[in-house]
Every structure is written in structure tokens, then in C-alpha cells.
Write an enzyme that holds these catalytic residues in place. Structure first.
Site, PDB file in Angstrom:
ATOM      1  N   GLY A  36      15.624  10.269  21.546  1.00  0.00           N
ATOM      2  CA  GLY A  36      15.030  10.961  21.243  1.00  0.00           C
ATOM      3  C   GLY A  36      14.905  11.543  19.612  1.00  0.00           C
ATOM      4  O   GLY A  36      16.165  10.846  18.991  1.00  0.00           O
ATOM      5  N   THR A  38      15.488  14.187  17.202  1.00  0.00           N
ATOM      6  CA  THR A  38      16.065  15.766  17.607  1.00  0.00           C
ATOM      7  C   THR A  38      17.630  14.809  17.616  1.00  0.00           C
ATOM      8  O   THR A  38      18.182  14.938  16.533  1.00  0.00           O
ATOM      9  CB  THR A  38      15.637  16.221  18.227  1.00  0.00           C
ATOM     10  OG1 THR A  38      14.732  16.350  18.737  1.00  0.00           O
ATOM     11  CG2 THR A  38      16.735  18.173  17.623  1.00  0.00           C
ATOM     12  N   ASP A  90      21.719  16.741  23.050  1.00  0.00           N
ATOM     13  CA  ASP A  90      20.404  16.100  23.088  1.00  0.00           C
ATOM     14  C   ASP A  90      19.232  17.221  22.971  1.00  0.00           C
ATOM     15  O   ASP A  90      19.540  17.913  22.688  1.00  0.00           O
ATOM     16  CB  ASP A  90      20.565  15.998  24.460  1.00  0.00           C
ATOM     17  CG  ASP A  90      19.305  14.181  25.512  1.00  0.00           C
ATOM     18  OD1 ASP A  90      18.465  14.075  24.366  1.00  0.00           O
ATOM     19  OD2 ASP A  90      19.197  13.653  26.328  1.00  0.00           O
ATOM     20  N   GLY A  91      17.870  16.039  22.975  1.00  0.00           N
ATOM     21  CA  GLY A  91      16.202  17.199  22.668  1.00  0.00           C
ATOM     22  C   GLY A  91      15.991  17.349  24.284  1.00  0.00           C
ATOM     23  O   GLY A  91      16.525  16.835  25.227  1.00  0.00           O
ATOM     24  N   LYS A 103      12.728  16.856  30.274  1.00  0.00           N
ATOM     25  CA  LYS A 103      13.195  15.367  29.595  1.00  0.00           C
ATOM     26  C   LYS A 103      12.314  14.254  30.202  1.00  0.00           C
ATOM     27  O   LYS A 103      11.646  13.958  30.858  1.00  0.00           O
ATOM     28  CB  LYS A 103      14.711  15.395  29.104  1.00  0.00           C
ATOM     29  CG  LYS A 103      14.920  16.514  29.068  1.00  0.00           C
ATOM     30  CD  LYS A 103      16.767  16.768  28.354  1.00  0.00           C
ATOM     31  CE  LYS A 103      17.580  14.835  28.249  1.00  0.00           C
ATOM     32  NZ  LYS A 103      16.640  15.009  26.884  1.00  0.00           N
ATOM     33  N   GLY A 105      10.075  12.091  27.368  1.00  0.00           N
ATOM     34  CA  GLY A 105       8.971  11.793  26.842  1.00  0.00           C
ATOM     35  C   GLY A 105       9.449  10.340  25.996  1.00  0.00           C
ATOM     36  O   GLY A 105       8.282   9.807  25.444  1.00  0.00           O
ATOM     37  N   GLY A 106      11.156   9.872  25.469  1.00  0.00           N
ATOM     38  CA  GLY A 106      11.589   8.713  25.423  1.00  0.00           C
ATOM     39  C   GLY A 106      11.945   8.076  26.136  1.00  0.00           C
ATOM     40  O   GLY A 106      11.520   6.948  26.212  1.00  0.00           O
ATOM     41  N   GLU A 112      20.495   9.923  30.364  1.00  0.00           N
ATOM     42  CA  GLU A 112      20.127  11.623  30.023  1.00  0.00           C
ATOM     43  C   GLU A 112      20.636  11.816  31.300  1.00  0.00           C
ATOM     44  O   GLU A 112      21.370  12.741  30.780  1.00  0.00           O
ATOM     45  CB  GLU A 112      19.253  11.672  29.029  1.00  0.00           C
ATOM     46  CG  GLU A 112      18.473  10.912  27.719  1.00  0.00           C
ATOM     47  CD  GLU A 112      16.814  11.468  27.713  1.00  0.00           C
ATOM     48  OE1 GLU A 112      16.651  11.574  26.000  1.00  0.00           O
ATOM     49  OE2 GLU A 112      15.939  11.793  28.194  1.00  0.00           O
ATOM     50  N   LYS A 130       8.930  23.536  21.492  1.00  0.00           N
ATOM     51  CA  LYS A 130       9.428  23.145  23.099  1.00  0.00           C
ATOM     52  C   LYS A 130       9.839  24.631  23.707  1.00  0.00           C
ATOM     53  O   LYS A 130       9.715  24.521  24.925  1.00  0.00           O
ATOM     54  CB  LYS A 130      10.955  22.280  22.821  1.00  0.00           C
ATOM     55  CG  LYS A 130      10.800  20.843  21.528  1.00  0.00           C
ATOM     56  CD  LYS A 130       9.957  19.938  22.236  1.00  0.00           C
ATOM     57  CE  LYS A 130      10.051  19.074  21.138  1.00  0.00           C
ATOM     58  NZ  LYS A 130      10.605  18.212  20.435  1.00  0.00           N
TER      59      LYS A 130
END
Ligand code: 5RP
Length: 232
Positions: A36, A38, A90-91, A103, A105-106, A112, A130
């Protein structure tokens, strides 16, 4: 002059959060590389540290993060070679006060979550937008086996969600790195994320869902020029 562009402000916050995570990385470690925008900031900053002499080996959580890390000369390893990861950065799409996350979205939630599960520490980096009181405004991504897609969609809809198959810009179904589909499940506020996570995990055909519960050790949230550190 008008207010700063929100996306640009968010991007600066994403970079600030990613920069703050560098202090969790120590020489000699195996490091999980998130996915992602970030996490991309984090991988670029880590690449700079590697150029300055930091010795780490990365385990990427997506094809995209692997390509980026390779382009920056970050040495990589795999879960085949090494099953213990010191720290993963991780984002996240949403973070609640108990550090439960949405988590995916990507679209990288499966790898992950696997990498997070093998990590002693999961450091989440995110911009302030977020942080939520209740999870669920962001549609919950659920990765499904294509064979079971219609059945799983119906079962998740019966739990109260509006279920949408994720598509790529050309209109075809989005394919994950593991060649599965993603259902974006619009629940609205999720009253009991732990119970929903169990129900989804028990549903045949669901490969993985985007609720990360009891996994984040630290969340670094950037906003208003500051980094707030949240711990469980
Ligand atoms: C990808 C993810 C990302 O970490 C999440 O979507 C946050 O992305 P971004 O940093 O671009 O806001 O879970 O599967």
C-alpha cells in the site's frame, strides 16, 4: 491560499508515520515489508537505510512490494527460507481503540496476514484519517476462492452486508497475488469484530478476511505534525 490538498496532507502524514517506524528496525533483522501507499514510503525509507549500511533481509507481502524492494537493492528472503520475522511494518485502512484493524484495501490482505502472523512485532503506520471508534465504514475485504464466490457472497449478505465483487479499472474481476477474487463487504459499523472474524474464518470458500485482530503491537498515527503511538 486555500487549505492544503487533503491527499497531499495525507501523503505527508503517511511518510511521517513510515519514518517513525524506522526506529523499530535493527541491524541483522528479518523485516516484513507491507503493501500500500504508506508501506511504500516505509520501503523507500528502508532502502535509504540499506544504502547507508543497514543489514536486513526483507519478506515482501505482495508482488508490488517485492518489485519495489528489489529496485531499491533491499536484500530479500522468503517464508520458505525463514519462518521467523522480527518486525513487519504495514499500513491499515481502519484502526479502532483496541488496535483491531481492517486491511486489504490494496488487495494484499492474505500475504499480509500470513507475514504478520509470523512476526514478533507488527508495526502499523497510518495517517490520522484511519483512526475510528468503530470498524466498518471502510468496506471489509474478503478474499474468496472463485469457485465459491456466489455462495460466499450470499452467506456474507445474510450477515447484513452489501457485498460487491472488486473489479479492476477495465471492469474485470480484480485478481489477488494468489489469483483469488475479493468481495468488498459494506457492513457499516461492525458491532462485534471478533465474532464476525470468527464467522468469516469458519466459512468454507473464504481464503482470508481483512479483520486483523490481536495482531498489531504498535500503531503509529501521524496527524497535525505529530506522531501518536498506540499500544495494546
Ligand atoms: C493493502 C493494505 C494496505 O496496507 C491498506 O489498504 C492501507 O493502504 P494505504 O497505506 O495506501 O492507505 O492493507 O492490502
Amino acid at each position: 491560499m486555500g487549505p492544503p490538498d487533503k491527499n497531499m496532507a495525507n501523503d505527508q502524514e503517511k511518510e511521517a508515520a513510515a519514518r517513525a517506524s524506522l526506529r523499530f528496525i535493527k541491524d541483522g533483522q528479518v523485516v516484513g515489508l507491507g503493501s500500500g501507499s504508506t508501506a511504500t514510503h516505509f520501503i523507500k525509507l528502508l532502502g535509504e537505510e540499506v544504502r547507508k549500511g543497514l543489514r536486513i533481509r526483507g519478506i515482501p507481502t505482495s508482488v508490488n512490494s517485492k518489485a519495489l524492494a528489489e529496485s531499491l537493492g533491499i536484500p530479500l528472503t522468503t517464508l520458505d527460507e525463514c519462518q521467523e520475522i522480527a518486525v513487519t511494518v504495514d499500513g491499515a485502512d481502519e484502526v479502532d481503540p483496541k488496535l483491531r484493524l481492517i486491511k486489504g484495501g490494496g488487495g494484499a490482505l492474505l500475504r499480509e496476514k500470513i507475514v504478520a502472523s509470523a512476526s514478533r512485532q507488527l508495526v502499523i503506520v497510518a495517517d490520522g484519517s484511519k483512526q475510528v471508534e468503530k470498524l466498518g465504514k471502510f468496506p471489509l475485504p474478503v478474499e474468496v476462492i472463485r469457485f465459491a464466490q456466489a455462495l460466499v457472497s450470499k452467506r456474507i449478505a445474510a450477515l447484513g452486508a452489501r457485498v460487491q465483487l472488486r473489479t479492476s479499472p477495465d471492469g474485470t474481476p480484480f485478481l489477488t497475488d494468489e489469483h483469488n477474487h475479493i468481495l468488498d463487504c459494506h457492513f457499516g459499523e461492525i458491532a462485534d469484530p471478533d465474532a464476525l472474524a470468527r464467522e468469516l474464518s469458519d466459512m468454507p470458500g473464504v481464503v482470508e478476511h481483512g479483520l486483523f485482530i490481536g495482531m498489531a503491537s504498535v500503531v503509529l498515527l501521524a496527524g497535525g505534525g505529530e506522531i501518536v503511538e498506540l499500544r495494546r
